[in-house]
Design a protein around this motif. Structure first.
Motif, PDB file in Angstrom:
ATOM      1  N   GLY A  25     -13.554  -8.119 -82.085  1.00  0.00           N
ATOM      2  CA  GLY A  25     -13.342  -6.856 -82.772  1.00  0.00           C
ATOM      3  C   GLY A  25     -12.596  -7.105 -84.068  1.00  0.00           C
ATOM      4  N   TYR A  26     -12.781  -6.213 -85.006  1.00  0.00           N
ATOM      5  CA  TYR A  26     -12.051  -6.273 -86.268  1.00  0.00           C
ATOM      6  C   TYR A  26     -11.233  -4.996 -86.383  1.00  0.00           C
ATOM      7  CZ  TYR A  26     -15.329 -10.029 -87.345  1.00  0.00           C
ATOM      8  OH  TYR A  26     -16.058 -11.195 -87.308  1.00  0.00           O
ATOM      9  N   ALA A  27     -10.004  -5.048 -85.900  1.00  0.00           N
ATOM     10  CA  ALA A  27      -9.177  -3.844 -85.823  1.00  0.00           C
ATOM     11  C   ALA A  27      -8.667  -3.442 -87.205  1.00  0.00           C
ATOM     12  CB  ALA A  27      -7.996  -4.082 -84.890  1.00  0.00           C
ATOM     13  N   GLY A  28      -8.545  -2.136 -87.382  1.00  0.00           N
ATOM     14  CA  GLY A  28      -7.891  -1.616 -88.576  1.00  0.00           C
ATOM     15  C   GLY A  28      -8.760  -1.539 -89.805  1.00  0.00           C
ATOM     16  N   LYS A  29     -10.063  -1.760 -89.683  1.00  0.00           N
ATOM     17  CA  LYS A  29     -10.961  -1.685 -90.829  1.00  0.00           C
ATOM     18  C   LYS A  29     -11.865  -0.471 -90.707  1.00  0.00           C
ATOM     19  CE  LYS A  29     -11.562  -6.495 -92.336  1.00  0.00           C
ATOM     20  NZ  LYS A  29     -12.546  -7.591 -92.509  1.00  0.00           N
ATOM     21  N   SER A  30     -11.873   0.340 -91.756  1.00  0.00           N
ATOM     22  CA  SER A  30     -12.848   1.430 -91.759  1.00  0.00           C
ATOM     23  C   SER A  30     -14.240   0.839 -91.953  1.00  0.00           C
ATOM     24  CB  SER A  30     -12.538   2.424 -92.880  1.00  0.00           C
ATOM     25  OG  SER A  30     -12.823   1.855 -94.143  1.00  0.00           O
ATOM     26  N   LEU A  31     -15.247   1.596 -91.561  1.00  0.00           N
ATOM     27  CA  LEU A  31     -16.612   1.082 -91.615  1.00  0.00           C
ATOM     28  C   LEU A  31     -17.017   0.723 -93.038  1.00  0.00           C
ATOM     29  CD1 LEU A  31     -19.020   0.536 -89.722  1.00  0.00           C
ATOM     30  CD2 LEU A  31     -19.938   2.745 -90.432  1.00  0.00           C
ATOM     31  N   ILE A  32     -16.617   1.531 -94.012  1.00  0.00           N
ATOM     32  CA  ILE A  32     -17.056   1.259 -95.381  1.00  0.00           C
ATOM     33  C   ILE A  32     -16.327   0.075 -96.000  1.00  0.00           C
ATOM     34  CG2 ILE A  32     -17.755   3.651 -95.776  1.00  0.00           C
ATOM     35  CD1 ILE A  32     -15.188   4.054 -97.351  1.00  0.00           C
ATOM     36  N   GLU A  33     -15.236  -0.348 -95.381  1.00  0.00           N
ATOM     37  CA  GLU A  33     -14.523  -1.536 -95.848  1.00  0.00           C
ATOM     38  C   GLU A  33     -15.037  -2.812 -95.198  1.00  0.00           C
ATOM     39  OE1 GLU A  33     -10.037   0.231 -96.627  1.00  0.00           O
ATOM     40  OE2 GLU A  33     -10.608  -0.338 -94.592  1.00  0.00           O
ATOM     41  N   TYR A  77     -16.922  -1.772 -83.728  1.00  0.00           N
ATOM     42  CA  TYR A  77     -16.632  -2.185 -82.351  1.00  0.00           C
ATOM     43  C   TYR A  77     -17.107  -1.121 -81.366  1.00  0.00           C
ATOM     44  CZ  TYR A  77     -13.952  -3.535 -78.215  1.00  0.00           C
ATOM     45  OH  TYR A  77     -13.585  -3.882 -76.942  1.00  0.00           O
ATOM     46  N   ALA A  78     -16.794   0.141 -81.655  1.00  0.00           N
ATOM     47  CA  ALA A  78     -17.224   1.221 -80.775  1.00  0.00           C
ATOM     48  C   ALA A  78     -18.744   1.259 -80.679  1.00  0.00           C
ATOM     49  CB  ALA A  78     -16.687   2.561 -81.280  1.00  0.00           C
ATOM     50  N   ALA A  79     -19.425   1.081 -81.807  1.00  0.00           N
ATOM     51  CA  ALA A  79     -20.886   1.101 -81.796  1.00  0.00           C
ATOM     52  C   ALA A  79     -21.454   0.000 -80.914  1.00  0.00           C
ATOM     53  CB  ALA A  79     -21.416   0.963 -83.222  1.00  0.00           C
ATOM     54  N   SER A  80     -20.820  -1.173 -80.970  1.00  0.00           N
ATOM     55  CA  SER A  80     -21.306  -2.284 -80.142  1.00  0.00           C
ATOM     56  C   SER A  80     -21.138  -1.978 -78.660  1.00  0.00           C
ATOM     57  CB  SER A  80     -20.582  -3.581 -80.507  1.00  0.00           C
ATOM     58  OG  SER A  80     -19.230  -3.594 -80.060  1.00  0.00           O
ATOM     59  N   LYS A  81     -20.042  -1.285 -78.312  1.00  0.00           N
ATOM     60  CA  LYS A  81     -19.797  -0.979 -76.903  1.00  0.00           C
ATOM     61  C   LYS A  81     -20.640   0.204 -76.432  1.00  0.00           C
ATOM     62  CE  LYS A  81     -16.951  -4.339 -76.178  1.00  0.00           C
ATOM     63  NZ  LYS A  81     -17.377  -5.486 -75.328  1.00  0.00           N
ATOM     64  N   TRP A  82     -20.871   1.196 -77.291  1.00  0.00           N
ATOM     65  CA  TRP A  82     -21.834   2.250 -76.943  1.00  0.00           C
ATOM     66  C   TRP A  82     -23.203   1.612 -76.698  1.00  0.00           C
ATOM     67  CZ3 TRP A  82     -21.585   7.815 -76.948  1.00  0.00           C
ATOM     68  CH2 TRP A  82     -20.306   8.341 -77.191  1.00  0.00           C
ATOM     69  N   GLY A  83     -23.567   0.665 -77.550  1.00  0.00           N
ATOM     70  CA  GLY A  83     -24.839  -0.021 -77.380  1.00  0.00           C
ATOM     71  C   GLY A  83     -24.906  -0.819 -76.094  1.00  0.00           C
TER      72      GLY A  83
END
Length: 245
Positions: free
Chosen positions: A103-111, A165-171
């Motif tokens: 996971g890459y914590a603390g990064k917004s998606l656009i960053e 990260y959330a998208a990967s776990k929803w997937g």
């Protein structure tokens, strides 16, 4: 508590082979030790050779059996090679635990750089797909097996600054539910465990580690899933700490 090895060996899984990804530390190491304590032979899979060997030695010291497989889930050819080795040397795969994740914590998606997105999805979602594709045929041939995917409560809830990260776990959740239906006719059970905060060092948050779930808590759920009565299976387990950390 983290890293503790079961002191009492049992034979519930004697003769069975379990492949565990991300087995060098944290949840993966705890699951490996727990299954080894139940009599299973473990294939420890991760990139860190020295830490894999340490877990292997700890399992051996407790009376269990484990082999190491240094492997990068982003490398499809190495997964194919692992499956070939499992088939030729062990002739079976009874349990597959897809635990490895990043996971890459603390990064917004656009960053988030697209390369980081690709690495995260490759590890958290493509990796389990490749492991299943490589090893499930052995289960289909035996008409028996358990696949357990380690997801996260982030696969059910919004996660600001953790959208990838959330998208990967929803997937991973969706993959699990659908794969379970595909493999039910072959008598193979597919489950997903979605823990909340676990004391693994994965997150650098200020939460109290003593109030978090411990890796052994997840390992105990895995042990329950792979020893269910044959007429049923648990699709998903959501895990939360008793007290919010």
């Amino acid at each position: 508590m983290s890293g503790r090895i079961q002191s009492t060996m049992t034979e519930e899984l004697k003769g069975q082979l379990a492949v565990v990804t991300g087995a060098a530390r944290g949840i993966g190491a705890a699951i490996s030790k727990r299954l080894a304590s139940m009599g299973a032979t473990i294939i420890l899979v991760a990139r860190d050779k020295s830490r894999l060997q340490k877990v292997q030695q700890e399992i051996a010291a407790a009376g269990g059996t484990a082999h190491t497989a240094e492997l990068d889930l982003l490398d499809e050819s190495s997964i194919v090679s692992l499956a070939r080795t499992v088939e030729t040397q062990h002739h079976r795969c009874d349990i597959l635990i897809n635990n490895a994740g990043i996971g890459y914590a603390g990064k917004s998606l656009i960053e988030m750089p697209s390369a980081d997105w690709d690495t995260l999805m490759g590890t958290n979602l493509r990796g389990p797909y490749l492991m299943v594709r490589a090893l499930a045929p052995l289960m289909i041939r035996a008409r028996s097996g358990h696949i357990v995917n380690i997801s996260s409560l982030a696969g059910h809830n919004p996660l600001p600054n953790g959208a990838a990260y959330a998208a990967s776990k929803w997937g991973l959740n969706g993959l699990t539910y659908s794969l379970a239906e595909e493999l039910r006719p072959h008598n193979i059970r597919v489950s997903v465990i979605a823990p909340g905060s676990v004391n693994t060092g994965f997150s650098h948050s200020n939460k109290d580690p003593n109030k978090k779930l411990q890796p052994e808590d997840v390992a105990n759920v895995v042990a329950m899933l792979v020893t269910q009565a044959p007429q049923s299976f648990v699709s998903e387990v959501l895990m939360r700490p008793t007290q919010k950390p």
